[in-house]
Design a protein around this motif. Structure first.
Motif, PDB file in Angstrom:
ATOM      1  N   ASP B  12      35.692  -2.468  44.863  1.00 44.90           N
ATOM      2  CA  ASP B  12      37.055  -2.046  44.512  1.00 44.90           C
ATOM      3  C   ASP B  12      37.945  -3.236  44.188  1.00 44.90           C
ATOM      4  O   ASP B  12      39.041  -3.061  43.662  1.00 44.90           O
ATOM      5  CB  ASP B  12      37.679  -1.195  45.632  1.00 44.90           C
ATOM      6  CG  ASP B  12      37.665  -1.903  46.966  1.00 44.90           C
ATOM      7  OD1 ASP B  12      36.643  -2.514  47.304  1.00 44.90           O
ATOM      8  OD2 ASP B  12      38.680  -1.843  47.677  1.00 44.90           O
ATOM      9  N   SER B  13      37.486  -4.420  44.470  1.00 48.58           N
ATOM     10  CA  SER B  13      38.242  -5.629  44.132  1.00 48.58           C
ATOM     11  C   SER B  13      37.703  -6.224  42.820  1.00 48.58           C
ATOM     12  O   SER B  13      36.529  -6.608  42.740  1.00 48.58           O
ATOM     13  CB  SER B  13      38.106  -6.652  45.263  1.00 48.58           C
ATOM     14  OG  SER B  13      38.379  -7.945  44.784  1.00 48.58           O
ATOM     15  N   GLY B  14      38.573  -6.284  41.815  1.00 45.61           N
ATOM     16  CA  GLY B  14      38.168  -6.865  40.533  1.00 45.61           C
ATOM     17  C   GLY B  14      37.763  -8.319  40.674  1.00 45.61           C
ATOM     18  O   GLY B  14      36.816  -8.793  40.038  1.00 45.61           O
ATOM     19  N   VAL B  15      38.461  -9.032  41.538  1.00 48.14           N
ATOM     20  CA  VAL B  15      38.145 -10.444  41.773  1.00 48.14           C
ATOM     21  C   VAL B  15      36.746 -10.593  42.358  1.00 48.14           C
ATOM     22  O   VAL B  15      35.987 -11.473  41.969  1.00 48.14           O
ATOM     23  CB  VAL B  15      39.212 -11.054  42.718  1.00 48.14           C
ATOM     24  CG1 VAL B  15      38.700 -12.261  43.441  1.00 48.14           C
ATOM     25  CG2 VAL B  15      40.470 -11.393  41.937  1.00 48.14           C
ATOM     26  N   MET B  16      36.396  -9.708  43.301  1.00 44.69           N
ATOM     27  CA  MET B  16      35.069  -9.811  43.904  1.00 44.69           C
ATOM     28  C   MET B  16      33.973  -9.451  42.902  1.00 44.69           C
ATOM     29  O   MET B  16      32.897 -10.044  42.916  1.00 44.69           O
ATOM     30  CB  MET B  16      34.958  -8.917  45.150  1.00 44.69           C
ATOM     31  CG  MET B  16      35.494  -9.543  46.417  1.00 44.69           C
ATOM     32  SD  MET B  16      34.949 -11.242  46.736  1.00 44.69           S
ATOM     33  CE  MET B  16      33.198 -11.031  47.013  1.00 44.69           C
ATOM     34  N   LYS B  18      34.106 -10.051  39.725  1.00 39.67           N
ATOM     35  CA  LYS B  18      33.962 -11.268  38.904  1.00 39.67           C
ATOM     36  C   LYS B  18      33.158 -12.323  39.659  1.00 39.67           C
ATOM     37  O   LYS B  18      32.287 -12.986  39.102  1.00 39.67           O
ATOM     38  CB  LYS B  18      35.357 -11.856  38.605  1.00 39.67           C
ATOM     39  CG  LYS B  18      36.077 -11.208  37.446  1.00 39.67           C
ATOM     40  CD  LYS B  18      37.392 -11.943  37.206  1.00 39.67           C
ATOM     41  CE  LYS B  18      38.504 -10.969  36.856  1.00 39.67           C
ATOM     42  NZ  LYS B  18      39.848 -11.531  36.958  1.00 39.67           N
ATOM     43  N   MET B  19      33.479 -12.464  40.956  1.00 39.98           N
ATOM     44  CA  MET B  19      32.808 -13.505  41.735  1.00 39.98           C
ATOM     45  C   MET B  19      31.318 -13.209  41.890  1.00 39.98           C
ATOM     46  O   MET B  19      30.481 -14.110  41.775  1.00 39.98           O
ATOM     47  CB  MET B  19      33.464 -13.620  43.098  1.00 39.98           C
ATOM     48  CG  MET B  19      32.779 -14.622  43.971  1.00 39.98           C
ATOM     49  SD  MET B  19      33.670 -14.823  45.477  1.00 39.98           S
ATOM     50  CE  MET B  19      34.463 -16.355  45.118  1.00 39.98           C
ATOM     51  N   MET B  61      34.797   0.456  50.763  1.00 42.93           N
ATOM     52  CA  MET B  61      35.519   0.899  49.570  1.00 42.93           C
ATOM     53  C   MET B  61      36.204   2.230  49.850  1.00 42.93           C
ATOM     54  O   MET B  61      35.729   3.004  50.675  1.00 42.93           O
ATOM     55  CB  MET B  61      34.552   1.098  48.389  1.00 42.93           C
ATOM     56  CG  MET B  61      33.934  -0.181  47.875  1.00 42.93           C
ATOM     57  SD  MET B  61      32.962   0.101  46.382  1.00 42.93           S
ATOM     58  CE  MET B  61      31.571   1.039  47.020  1.00 42.93           C
TER      59      MET B  61
END
Lengths: 171, 159
Positions: B12-16, B18-19, B61
């Motif tokens: 649910d985290s876009g940053v995660m 990407k990571m 999530m």
């Protein structure tokens, strides 16, 4: 160093678990343990982003990781492998939520080792500056402050038997 | 030449997301082709309509947890006679009881604890990614479990 308890009593296991988790998680992510320091030495009237998470189990409490803007920007950049993350961006909120989520996983593991099983909620995030929040009657609040090479930050641990211990972040 | 491995990345985290994608690319375990999903329900819809050889699934999530998603995927694979794809939990959960639930009861194949490094991925994901590569090289997991190359209806027709 003991946590700075503002009022009421917070079980020692909780503050101990938070302190142990902070050292372990920060070291794993940023390569060095942060140094605990008296909360009153840190200027908390600054813009910050906060990752907030609640715990339920034998005890009901919540944890708020307050990151002042410069610290948040440095930590976010390192988290993202050197990429600059603007303070007011959605990515910054995502990172603050993820950081407290990762920390909370370690807190739960620490509590389990102490015989105090807990479950964590989904994280929420807030941005603000200079908020002063008073806990509900009978609830306890502790502040645990740190200094690190990436800047200072602090935690607000709110403990309440009614579980409504962390309605909004502050100090 | 090895086929691309189609990977579903659920967080649910876009940053995660990407990571995870960046770290997997840096780990050079396979040539991944990523598809993202922001929650369990979206991931399950994508799983039903697109083909993947591996999935990386966040635990915590909203709406549908990662463990529930793993259960749904396994149920769907079984109902449709598909090959099981490797399912990797990416989680901040560190208690052994929870890990056992994800691995033994729900049907995940491996887990990565956050925070992780590229080296952690290399150390922990060799086996599931190798299996995903095998599935990709064989044309994907969307054929009845146990079917061999040249088997099945078309195999019998043209074999």
């Amino acid at each position: 160093m003991s946590a700075d308890v503002v009022n009421a009593t917070i079980p020692q296991e909780i503050t101990t678990a938070v302190q142990a988790a902070v050292g372990k998680t920060f070291e794993a992510m940023y390569g060095a343990r942060p140094e605990e320091r008296p909360a009153e030495e840190i200027d908390m009237d600054v813009p910050y982003v906060a990752g907030i998470i609640s715990f339920v189990g034998d005890e009901k409490w919540s944890l708020c990781w307050m990151l002042p803007q410069p610290t948040a920007e440095r930590m976010a950049a390192q988290f993202m492998g050197g990429m600059e993350v603007p303070f007011d961006s959605e990515d910054m909120a995502d990172i603050a939520g993820e950081l407290v989520n990762i920390l909370a996983g370690e807190v739960v593991a620490q509590l389990e080792r102490q015989g105090m099983p807990a479950q964590m909620s989904l994280p929420t995030v807030a941005r603000g500056a200079g908020l002063r929040v008073f806990p509900d009657h009978g609830n306890g609040v502790a502040r645990i402050a740190y200094d690190s090479p990436l800047g200072n930050f602090w935690f607000r641990v709110a403990y309440g038997s009614d579980g409504a211990s962390h309605r909004m972040p502050g100090h | 030449m090895a086929a691309k491995v189609r990977a579903l990345v659920v967080d649910d985290s876009g940053v995660m997301r990407k990571m995870v994608m960046r770290s997997l690319t840096q780990a050079e375990l396979a040539d991944f082709e990523f598809t993202e999903a922001a929650d369990g329900a979206e991931a399950f819809e994508k799983f039903k309509t697109e083909a993947f050889e591996i999935a990386f699934i966040d635990w915590n999530m909203p709406n549908m947890t990662g463990v529930d998603l793993v259960r749904e995927i396994r149920r769907y694979e079984k109902e449709n006679g598909f090959e099981r794809i490797p399912l990797v939990m990416v989680t901040s959960e560190k208690t052994m009881g929870k890990m056992q639930e994800a691995l033994d009861e729900a049907g995940a194949d491996a887990y990565i604890a956050k925070p992780f490094t590229v080296d952690d991925l290399r150390a922990k994901l060799q086996k599931p990614v190798a299996r995903a590569q095998q599935l990709a090289d064989a044309g994907g997991a969307r054929k009845p479990a146990g079917a061999k190359s040249g088997g099945g209806f078309f195999g019998r027709l043209f074999g």
